[in-house]
Motif scaffolding. Sequence first.
Motif, PDB file in Angstrom:
ATOM      1  N   TYR A   7      -0.985   4.463   5.582  1.00  0.00           N
ATOM      2  CA  TYR A   7      -1.947   3.357   5.477  1.00  0.00           C
ATOM      3  C   TYR A   7      -2.558   3.199   6.851  1.00  0.00           C
ATOM      4  O   TYR A   7      -1.837   3.096   7.854  1.00  0.00           O
ATOM      5  CB  TYR A   7      -1.248   2.078   5.042  1.00  0.00           C
ATOM      6  CG  TYR A   7      -2.151   0.861   5.056  1.00  0.00           C
ATOM      7  CD1 TYR A   7      -3.258   0.777   4.212  1.00  0.00           C
ATOM      8  CD2 TYR A   7      -1.887  -0.213   5.908  1.00  0.00           C
ATOM      9  CE1 TYR A   7      -4.082  -0.336   4.215  1.00  0.00           C
ATOM     10  CE2 TYR A   7      -2.705  -1.345   5.916  1.00  0.00           C
ATOM     11  CZ  TYR A   7      -3.801  -1.392   5.069  1.00  0.00           C
ATOM     12  OH  TYR A   7      -4.624  -2.492   5.087  1.00  0.00           O
TER      13      TYR A   7
ATOM     14  N   SER B 116      -5.390  13.373  -1.514  1.00  0.00           N
ATOM     15  CA  SER B 116      -6.456  12.414  -1.796  1.00  0.00           C
ATOM     16  C   SER B 116      -6.288  11.168  -0.945  1.00  0.00           C
ATOM     17  O   SER B 116      -5.266  10.981  -0.271  1.00  0.00           O
ATOM     18  CB  SER B 116      -6.446  12.031  -3.278  1.00  0.00           C
ATOM     19  OG  SER B 116      -5.219  11.409  -3.621  1.00  0.00           O
TER      20      SER B 116
ATOM     21  N   TYR C  36      -2.642  10.041   0.151  1.00  0.00           N
ATOM     22  CA  TYR C  36      -1.612  10.453  -0.800  1.00  0.00           C
ATOM     23  C   TYR C  36      -1.323  11.949  -0.696  1.00  0.00           C
ATOM     24  O   TYR C  36      -2.225  12.755  -0.422  1.00  0.00           O
ATOM     25  CB  TYR C  36      -2.060  10.160  -2.239  1.00  0.00           C
ATOM     26  CG  TYR C  36      -2.373   8.714  -2.514  1.00  0.00           C
ATOM     27  CD1 TYR C  36      -1.409   7.874  -3.074  1.00  0.00           C
ATOM     28  CD2 TYR C  36      -3.628   8.194  -2.217  1.00  0.00           C
ATOM     29  CE1 TYR C  36      -1.707   6.535  -3.331  1.00  0.00           C
ATOM     30  CE2 TYR C  36      -3.925   6.854  -2.466  1.00  0.00           C
ATOM     31  CZ  TYR C  36      -2.963   6.032  -3.024  1.00  0.00           C
ATOM     32  OH  TYR C  36      -3.257   4.716  -3.265  1.00  0.00           O
TER      33      TYR C  36
ATOM     34  N   GLY D 154       1.202  12.498  -5.596  1.00  0.00           N
ATOM     35  CA  GLY D 154       0.825  11.110  -5.801  1.00  0.00           C
ATOM     36  C   GLY D 154       1.520  10.104  -4.910  1.00  0.00           C
ATOM     37  O   GLY D 154       1.290   8.904  -5.019  1.00  0.00           O
ATOM     38  N   THR D 155       2.372  10.570  -4.000  1.00  0.00           N
ATOM     39  CA  THR D 155       3.110   9.670  -3.118  1.00  0.00           C
ATOM     40  C   THR D 155       2.224   9.176  -1.979  1.00  0.00           C
ATOM     41  O   THR D 155       1.665   9.984  -1.234  1.00  0.00           O
ATOM     42  CB  THR D 155       4.332  10.386  -2.506  1.00  0.00           C
ATOM     43  OG1 THR D 155       5.181  10.852  -3.552  1.00  0.00           O
ATOM     44  CG2 THR D 155       5.113   9.445  -1.597  1.00  0.00           C
ATOM     45  N   PRO D 156       2.083   7.847  -1.802  1.00  0.00           N
ATOM     46  CA  PRO D 156       1.337   7.352  -0.650  1.00  0.00           C
ATOM     47  C   PRO D 156       2.169   7.535   0.620  1.00  0.00           C
ATOM     48  O   PRO D 156       3.357   7.186   0.641  1.00  0.00           O
ATOM     49  CB  PRO D 156       1.131   5.871  -0.975  1.00  0.00           C
ATOM     50  CG  PRO D 156       2.264   5.513  -1.865  1.00  0.00           C
ATOM     51  CD  PRO D 156       2.576   6.757  -2.665  1.00  0.00           C
TER      52      PRO D 156
ATOM     53  N   HIS E  32       0.810  -1.221   0.000  1.00  0.00           N
ATOM     54  CA  HIS E  32       0.000   0.000   0.000  1.00  0.00           C
ATOM     55  C   HIS E  32       0.847   1.276   0.000  1.00  0.00           C
ATOM     56  O   HIS E  32       0.439   2.296  -0.565  1.00  0.00           O
ATOM     57  CB  HIS E  32      -0.932   0.021   1.217  1.00  0.00           C
ATOM     58  CG  HIS E  32      -2.096  -0.914   1.091  1.00  0.00           C
ATOM     59  ND1 HIS E  32      -2.102  -2.169   1.647  1.00  0.00           N
ATOM     60  CD2 HIS E  32      -3.295  -0.775   0.463  1.00  0.00           C
ATOM     61  CE1 HIS E  32      -3.250  -2.767   1.372  1.00  0.00           C
ATOM     62  NE2 HIS E  32      -3.990  -1.951   0.656  1.00  0.00           N
ATOM     63  N   LEU E  33       2.006   1.230   0.633  1.00  0.00           N
ATOM     64  CA  LEU E  33       2.843   2.428   0.741  1.00  0.00           C
ATOM     65  C   LEU E  33       4.007   2.441  -0.240  1.00  0.00           C
ATOM     66  O   LEU E  33       4.863   3.322  -0.179  1.00  0.00           O
ATOM     67  CB  LEU E  33       3.377   2.566   2.174  1.00  0.00           C
ATOM     68  CG  LEU E  33       2.332   2.858   3.247  1.00  0.00           C
ATOM     69  CD1 LEU E  33       3.003   3.017   4.614  1.00  0.00           C
ATOM     70  CD2 LEU E  33       1.529   4.112   2.912  1.00  0.00           C
ATOM     71  N   ASN E  34       4.029   1.471  -1.151  1.00  0.00           N
ATOM     72  CA  ASN E  34       5.083   1.398  -2.159  1.00  0.00           C
ATOM     73  C   ASN E  34       6.464   1.364  -1.504  1.00  0.00           C
ATOM     74  O   ASN E  34       7.386   2.080  -1.901  1.00  0.00           O
ATOM     75  CB  ASN E  34       4.989   2.582  -3.133  1.00  0.00           C
ATOM     76  CG  ASN E  34       5.801   2.374  -4.396  1.00  0.00           C
ATOM     77  OD1 ASN E  34       6.072   1.239  -4.781  1.00  0.00           O
ATOM     78  ND2 ASN E  34       6.212   3.460  -5.026  1.00  0.00           N
TER      79      ASN E  34
END
Length: 242
Positions: free
Chosen positions: A217, A174, A208, A212-214, A113-115
Amino acid sequence: MASKYMEIYKDLKSQIETGVLKPGEKIKSEVDLCKEYDCSRMTIRNALDILSEEGYVFRKKKVGTFVLNHVHSHNRTIISERELSGLTRSAKNVTSKVIKFEVNFVDQNVALHLNMKKSDPVLYIYRLRYVNGEPVILEHTYLNPRVIPGVTLDVAEHSVYRYIEETLGLRIASAKKVTTAQPSNEDDHKYLHLKDTEPVLMIEQVAYLDDGTPFEYSLARHHYDKFEMTMYSLRRKEMSHK
């Protein structure tokens, strides 16, 4: 500092909720609001967009913005699908008790989820959130410390989102949410004072930044009888077919 449009949004929202601006009343034009708040029209539009999506106002093109009758239960906290300001900004009299605050190695689910990589450290915060002194949310939060550095226990006890925007100067843009009803577990019984026959409302969220960076979570387990989930839909003009 908080975003200008958020300050305007909160000011207008307060005027609506306290009756300064009444249902059916037309709000000042964007030009007049720009003069009043000393800002750009884009800033005003951003503030009005949030009010519109939360059901406080109705905007009609070339006519103006009007106050809607915003009614809800006074015994519940409203969670809007548009709301990304964090609980301490969307509700009044919010306090937190941190149950766990630790750095762990990220597991596969959180990493996805957090890349992040499985060998990366992740900040884990387990909090009990209170509204007006009542325990209402058990919140498991995972933060990528490379994206959101410097989070302390004191920050976790107050507002993580305020720290991100006002101290780090980052913009939260977002979130992707999944809402489900689940059976309550032992921690829900202990901290939320639920019976084993009572459910929880669980919101799984990935948040985010505006690039666009997560960065977060979370799994937030809500007392089923203390919240209302609201979603506002806008009907868009249908495209013509040839």
